[in-house]
Write a protein that holds these residues in place. Structure first.
Motif, PDB file in Angstrom:
ATOM      1  N   TRP A  41       0.746  -1.278   0.056  1.00 28.77           N
ATOM      2  CA  TRP A  41       0.104  -0.022  -0.066  1.00 28.77           C
ATOM      3  C   TRP A  41       0.857   1.153   0.086  1.00 28.77           C
ATOM      4  CZ3 TRP A  41      -4.592  -0.987  -1.442  1.00 28.77           C
ATOM      5  CH2 TRP A  41      -5.150  -2.220  -1.496  1.00 28.77           C
ATOM      6  N   LEU A  42       2.081   1.119   0.622  1.00 28.46           N
ATOM      7  CA  LEU A  42       2.744   2.185   0.647  1.00 28.46           C
ATOM      8  C   LEU A  42       3.534   2.572  -0.699  1.00 28.46           C
ATOM      9  CD1 LEU A  42       4.726   2.174   3.968  1.00 28.46           C
ATOM     10  CD2 LEU A  42       2.450   3.017   3.392  1.00 28.46           C
ATOM     11  N   GLU A  43       4.057   1.477  -1.549  1.00 36.09           N
ATOM     12  CA  GLU A  43       4.529   1.616  -2.916  1.00 36.09           C
ATOM     13  C   GLU A  43       3.281   2.209  -3.514  1.00 36.09           C
ATOM     14  OE1 GLU A  43       6.430  -2.150  -4.223  1.00 36.09           O
ATOM     15  OE2 GLU A  43       6.938  -2.298  -2.216  1.00 36.09           O
ATOM     16  N   LEU A  44       2.361   1.822  -3.777  1.00 31.97           N
ATOM     17  CA  LEU A  44       1.215   1.870  -4.460  1.00 31.97           C
ATOM     18  C   LEU A  44       0.914   3.406  -4.130  1.00 31.97           C
ATOM     19  CD1 LEU A  44      -0.962   1.137  -6.613  1.00 31.97           C
ATOM     20  CD2 LEU A  44      -2.501   0.537  -4.725  1.00 31.97           C
ATOM     21  N   ALA A  45       0.749   3.790  -2.832  1.00 35.22           N
ATOM     22  CA  ALA A  45       0.493   5.142  -2.727  1.00 35.22           C
ATOM     23  C   ALA A  45       1.193   6.214  -3.333  1.00 35.22           C
ATOM     24  CB  ALA A  45       0.191   5.448  -1.302  1.00 35.22           C
ATOM     25  N   ARG A  46       2.346   6.035  -3.027  1.00 36.51           N
ATOM     26  CA  ARG A  46       3.646   6.646  -3.803  1.00 36.51           C
ATOM     27  C   ARG A  46       3.324   6.883  -5.203  1.00 36.51           C
ATOM     28  NH1 ARG A  46       7.151   3.789  -0.120  1.00 36.51           N
ATOM     29  NH2 ARG A  46       7.531   5.190   1.744  1.00 36.51           N
ATOM     30  N   LEU A  47       3.215   5.709  -5.505  1.00 38.36           N
ATOM     31  CA  LEU A  47       3.065   5.748  -7.110  1.00 38.36           C
ATOM     32  C   LEU A  47       1.978   6.647  -7.510  1.00 38.36           C
ATOM     33  CD1 LEU A  47       3.154   2.346  -9.195  1.00 38.36           C
ATOM     34  CD2 LEU A  47       1.628   4.325  -9.772  1.00 38.36           C
ATOM     35  N   LEU A  48       0.883   6.689  -6.950  1.00 39.92           N
ATOM     36  CA  LEU A  48      -0.375   7.238  -7.406  1.00 39.92           C
ATOM     37  C   LEU A  48       0.106   8.468  -7.284  1.00 39.92           C
ATOM     38  CD1 LEU A  48      -3.236   4.830  -5.938  1.00 39.92           C
ATOM     39  CD2 LEU A  48      -1.988   4.924  -8.504  1.00 39.92           C
ATOM     40  N   GLY A  51       2.576   9.921  -9.754  1.00 43.28           N
ATOM     41  CA  GLY A  51       1.967   9.837 -11.149  1.00 43.28           C
ATOM     42  C   GLY A  51       0.685  10.427 -11.397  1.00 43.28           C
ATOM     43  N   GLY A  52       0.469  11.360 -10.328  1.00 47.10           N
ATOM     44  CA  GLY A  52      -0.923  12.455 -10.954  1.00 47.10           C
ATOM     45  C   GLY A  52      -2.219  11.986 -10.600  1.00 47.10           C
ATOM     46  N   PHE A  53      -2.306  10.827  -9.767  1.00 44.44           N
ATOM     47  CA  PHE A  53      -3.629  10.344  -9.723  1.00 44.44           C
ATOM     48  C   PHE A  53      -4.333  11.248  -8.542  1.00 44.44           C
ATOM     49  CE2 PHE A  53      -2.376   6.620 -11.871  1.00 44.44           C
ATOM     50  CZ  PHE A  53      -3.529   5.802 -11.769  1.00 44.44           C
ATOM     51  N   ASP A  54      -5.589  11.276  -8.353  1.00 44.70           N
ATOM     52  CA  ASP A  54      -6.292  12.350  -7.443  1.00 44.70           C
ATOM     53  C   ASP A  54      -6.665  11.300  -6.016  1.00 44.70           C
ATOM     54  OD1 ASP A  54      -6.989  14.957  -8.458  1.00 44.70           O
ATOM     55  OD2 ASP A  54      -7.671  13.725 -10.089  1.00 44.70           O
ATOM     56  N   GLY A  55      -6.830  10.113  -6.348  1.00 45.25           N
ATOM     57  CA  GLY A  55      -7.131   9.313  -5.348  1.00 45.25           C
ATOM     58  C   GLY A  55      -7.057   7.889  -5.224  1.00 45.25           C
ATOM     59  N   ILE A  56      -7.229   7.043  -4.277  1.00 43.79           N
ATOM     60  CA  ILE A  56      -7.376   5.771  -4.326  1.00 43.79           C
ATOM     61  C   ILE A  56      -8.685   5.411  -3.547  1.00 43.79           C
ATOM     62  CG2 ILE A  56      -5.969   5.572  -2.424  1.00 43.79           C
ATOM     63  CD1 ILE A  56      -5.153   2.625  -3.265  1.00 43.79           C
ATOM     64  N   PHE A  57      -9.516   4.593  -4.307  1.00 45.25           N
ATOM     65  CA  PHE A  57     -10.697   4.374  -3.767  1.00 45.25           C
ATOM     66  C   PHE A  57     -11.049   2.723  -3.454  1.00 45.25           C
ATOM     67  CE2 PHE A  57     -15.263   3.463  -4.364  1.00 45.25           C
ATOM     68  CZ  PHE A  57     -15.957   4.865  -4.402  1.00 45.25           C
ATOM     69  N   LEU A  58     -11.272   2.441  -2.138  1.00 40.33           N
ATOM     70  CA  LEU A  58     -11.153   1.049  -1.773  1.00 40.33           C
ATOM     71  C   LEU A  58     -12.711   0.547  -1.396  1.00 40.33           C
ATOM     72  CD1 LEU A  58      -8.514   2.312   0.759  1.00 40.33           C
ATOM     73  CD2 LEU A  58      -7.976   0.443  -0.879  1.00 40.33           C
ATOM     74  N   THR A  98       2.135  10.256   1.886  1.00 39.16           N
ATOM     75  CA  THR A  98       1.676  11.289   0.650  1.00 39.16           C
ATOM     76  C   THR A  98       1.105  12.529   1.282  1.00 39.16           C
ATOM     77  OG1 THR A  98      -0.506  10.123   0.894  1.00 39.16           O
ATOM     78  CG2 THR A  98       0.955   9.310  -0.767  1.00 39.16           C
ATOM     79  N   ASP A  99       1.058  13.562   0.223  1.00 45.90           N
ATOM     80  CA  ASP A  99       0.526  14.836   0.906  1.00 45.90           C
ATOM     81  C   ASP A  99      -0.777  15.254   0.317  1.00 45.90           C
ATOM     82  OD1 ASP A  99       2.930  15.558   2.475  1.00 45.90           O
ATOM     83  OD2 ASP A  99       3.825  15.934   0.701  1.00 45.90           O
ATOM     84  N   ARG A 100      -1.007  14.683  -0.919  1.00 43.78           N
ATOM     85  CA  ARG A 100      -2.363  15.087  -1.595  1.00 43.78           C
ATOM     86  C   ARG A 100      -3.276  14.018  -1.913  1.00 43.78           C
ATOM     87  NH1 ARG A 100       1.861  17.024  -4.734  1.00 43.78           N
ATOM     88  NH2 ARG A 100       1.543  15.444  -6.275  1.00 43.78           N
ATOM     89  N   LEU A 101      -2.811  12.828  -2.156  1.00 44.10           N
ATOM     90  CA  LEU A 101      -3.824  11.692  -2.334  1.00 44.10           C
ATOM     91  C   LEU A 101      -4.815  11.752  -1.592  1.00 44.10           C
ATOM     92  CD1 LEU A 101      -3.340   9.340  -4.508  1.00 44.10           C
ATOM     93  CD2 LEU A 101      -2.819   7.874  -2.681  1.00 44.10           C
ATOM     94  N   GLY A 102      -6.105  11.300  -2.367  1.00 41.27           N
ATOM     95  CA  GLY A 102      -7.279  11.652  -1.654  1.00 41.27           C
ATOM     96  C   GLY A 102      -7.606   9.818  -1.178  1.00 41.27           C
TER      97      GLY A 102
END
Ligand SMILES: Cc1cc2nc3c(=O)[nH]c(=O)nc-3n(C[C@H](O)[C@H](O)[C@H](O)COP(=O)(O)O)c2cc1C
Length: 466
Positions: A41-48, A51-58, A98-102
């Motif tokens: 989850w940490l690797e994924l959050a950093r990648l997103l 990479g310019g994603f707005d968020g991760i939706f679980l 992360t700082d911005r990911l929703g």
């Protein structure tokens, strides 16, 4: 010249091996089986975020799929949403890197009491500095009902009726129980919270009795961004009243637009504005540097798709795989002595083989594109301009390559076309990212705000939707 409409991009995820792309987890190099490892989850959050994603939706479910073939065996063999970790508990770790990911987290209104959930979401809103959203679902698995003391699922429309009271309690806690200036943290006076700014809610309703006060002080957004996953009439009415972002689908542009218009009409009926509700759809984007590369991937995914996984996920109550492929579905149901009314979505006059092939290969909806970055960006522009879509939940076929490909190949192209903000341009709370700077809190038109400042708390629950 008017600015082009911009896209909102989430990765659609679930803390399990097989979320929606069944049969693909064993592909070599696919990371899915690491879902219980925090590093995933940490690797994924950093990648997103980078990479310019707005968020991760679980997504989430609280039961095992055990309707198909009358037991959980198929789901367990397939890794279909079981084992499945609690999505809320993943968020603080991802927020820390992360700082911005929703973060959109799914939670059901049907089983757990509202006070504890209100507390967890306020906690997450504080810890993420206002980056949390809630995907409101009412749950659909019979096994989930049996996990929480019921014999069977609560009927569909009754679930939405109950959800009304559930949200009412939450709104009282999140919006009405504490004033913004309640915490004064005055060292000299030795007063942390001004008690005159905090109040009981004393909710007494049909299913819940909650005294309050809320046990968490106001968080950046107070009420998390309200997502809702739905498509039915009862769900549409509910969305019109509550949802800020609806997660929906549609096989065709017309179906999608009809759904969205229905929800915008419902929003107006409830005193909200049509554009108070935004729409995101689950989208399949298979991109390659060349068309050929993308089509190779698509062929690979189709070849490995698991029919059993798809059938178990759809809780098909009759096992069509047990019949010869050349029988018609009608004949197969007759042999099984299974009433056709219970499966109204099955095409009775096609062969079993055709029906199974359709379920396996033909179910992808409007929001699917396979191609090079230009083809993909052209199609996404059509989703935005012709279908009226505001954002996507990107379906993952292969972790993390699906997300990485989108970040590397599609996001730069969409940025060039003005369809995504430049790096770091969108910031602030999740609600601000969706609705603009200064919009961290719900707008005054939303029903939750009727409790602000302690108003209306003693009135009965808000009437159920008509
Ligand atoms: C796109 C989409 C995603 C959904 N995701 C979830 C989920 O993660 N967990 C869940 O329990 N239900 C989920 N649901 C189910 C809904 O909460 C709801 O129970 C179901 O769609 C039936 O309600 P409806 O008839 O209003 O659509 C989802 C529904 C849709 C349409």
């Amino acid at each position: 010249m008017t600015e082009p409409k911009q896209l909102f991009v989430n990765l659609f995820e679930m803390a399990c091996v097989s979320h929606i792309t069944h049969g693909l987890w064993p592909l070599p190099g696919n990371n899915r089986e690491r879902f219980a490892d925090l590093d995933y989850w940490l690797e994924l959050a950093r990648l997103l975020e980078h990479g310019g994603f707005d968020g991760i939706f679980l997504a989430d479910v609280v039961g095992t799929y055990d309707v198909f073939r009358g037991g959980p065996e198929t789901a367990l063999r397939e890794g279909l949403q079981s084992p499945n970790l609690d999505p809320l508990l993943l968020v603080p770790a991802m927020a820390a890197v992360t700082d911005r990911l929703g973060f959109g987290v799914t939670f059901s209104t049907t089983y757990e009491p509202p006070f504890a959930f209100a507390r967890r979401m306020s906690t997450l809103d504080h810890l993420t500095k206002g980056r949390i959203g809630w995907n409101i679902v009412t749950s659909y698995l019979p096994n989930a009902a049996r996990n929480f003391g019921l014999d069977d699922e609560v009927p569909h429309d009754e679930r939405y009726r109950r959800a009304e009271e559930y949200l009412d309690v939450l709104y009282k806690l999140w919006e009405g129980s504490w004033d913004d200036d309640a915490v004064i943290a005055d060292r000299e006076a030795r007063v942390f919270t001004d008690p005159s700014k905090v109040r009981y809610i004393d909710h007494v309703g049909e299913r819940h009795r909650v005294a309050g006060p809320h046990i968490v002080h106001p968080s950046p957004q107070r009420t998390p961004v309200l997502f809702q996953a739905t498509g039915s009439p009862a769900g549409i009415e509910f969305a019109g009243r509550h949802a800020e972002v609806v997660f929906t689908g549609g096989r065709t542009s017309e179906e999608f637009r009809r759904n969205a218009d229905g929800m915008r009409d419902a929003a107006e009926r409830h005193g909200r504005r049509r554009d108070d509700v935004r729409f995101i759809a689950m989208a399949g984007v298979i991109v390659g540097r060349t068309t050929e590369e993308a089509e190779d991937k698509w062929r690979l995914y189709r070849r490995h798709a698991s029919l059993d996984g798809i059938l178990a996920h759809s809780s098909l109550p009759v096992d069509l795989t047990a019949f010869p492929r050349d029988l018609t579905v009608r004949e197969a149901l007759a042999r099984a002595e299974f009433p056709a009314e219970r499966v109204p979505f099955l095409p009775l006059d096609t062969t079993v083989g055709q029906a199974l092939d359709f379920i396996k290969y033909g179910r992808d909806d409007r929001f699917l594109v396979v191609g090079d970055p230009k083809t993909v960006a052209d199609e996404i522009e059509r989703w935005l301009d012709e279908d009226g879509l505001d954002g996507i939940n990107l379906r993952q076929y292969y972790s993390f390559d699906t997300a990485r490909d989108f970040a590397d190949l599609v996001i730069p192209e969409l940025r060039r076309r003005g369809r995504l903000p430049q790096e770091g341009e969108r910031s602030g709370t999740l609600r601000e990212r969706l609705f603009g700077d200064g919009h961290s809190r719900l707008p005054q038109r939303h029903p939750a705000t009727r409790y602000r400042g302690g108003a209306n708390l003693r009135e009965g629950a808000v009437p159920a939707t008509p």
